[in-house]
Design a protein around this motif. Structure first.
Motif: not given
Length: 167
Positions: A16, A38-41, A43-45, A47, A53-54
């Motif tokens: 990151s 945790r967080g946006f990064v 979740e993107n990884w 996906r 992701v939930s």
């Protein structure tokens, strides 16, 4: 375009922009995280790796279990594609990890002269200077690409200021 998907090689290691979160691709394509994803990064990884992701999903629990099997308070040592990757959290881990690993990812600064063995070193200054890193592992090479090398230097990008000459 659809056929090209078969030839895309996804990175084996993701680091990151802060260097505190590292994800390592597992043989099944899922990611093992060095901490709590945790967080946006994160979740993107997840996906992009095809992981659901939930909150509280089994992929996150599995990723944490895989990483926790190989860690201690000083850091983690992980094997991937025949390579040893050291995730260093404390400077006390550097002597052993530098002698053992092909790739060192460190939250603390690493001087190359004290850590000559690894093919690549990503420390907190590397991440500060070049942004997030992605790594591809193979039998004969460790290839690293950074956000700065990929995106170029833009006027809106933050880069370290050069040191002034001291007299």
């Amino acid at each position: 375009g659809v056929a090209a998907i078969a030839w895309v090689e996804t990175p084996d290691v993701l680091v990151s922009h802060t260097g505190k979160m590292v994800a390592i691709k597992q043989p099944d394509g899922s990611l093992a995280f060095s901490g709590t994803p945790r967080g946006f990064v994160a979740e993107n990884w997840m996906r992009r790796a095809g992981m659901r992701v939930s909150p509280g999903n089994e992929n996150v629990a599995r990723a944490l279990r895989i990483a926790a099997d190989r860690c201690d308070p000083l850091g983690c040592v992980v094997r991937s594609k025949g390579r040893v990757i050291a995730l260093v959290h404390d400077v006390a881990a550097l002597p052993d990890d530098c002698a053992l690993a092909s790739l060192v990812i460190s939250r603390v600064p690493v001087r190359r002269r004290f850590c000559p063995q690894p093919q690549k070193i990503i420390d907190r200054f590397s991440v500060w200077r070049d942004g997030p890193h992605v790594v591809w592992l193979s039998e004969n090479a460790v290839r690293v690409e950074t956000a700065a090398s990929r995106g170029g230097k833009r006027p809106w990008s933050r880069y370290p200021r050069p040191r002034r000459n001291r007299q």
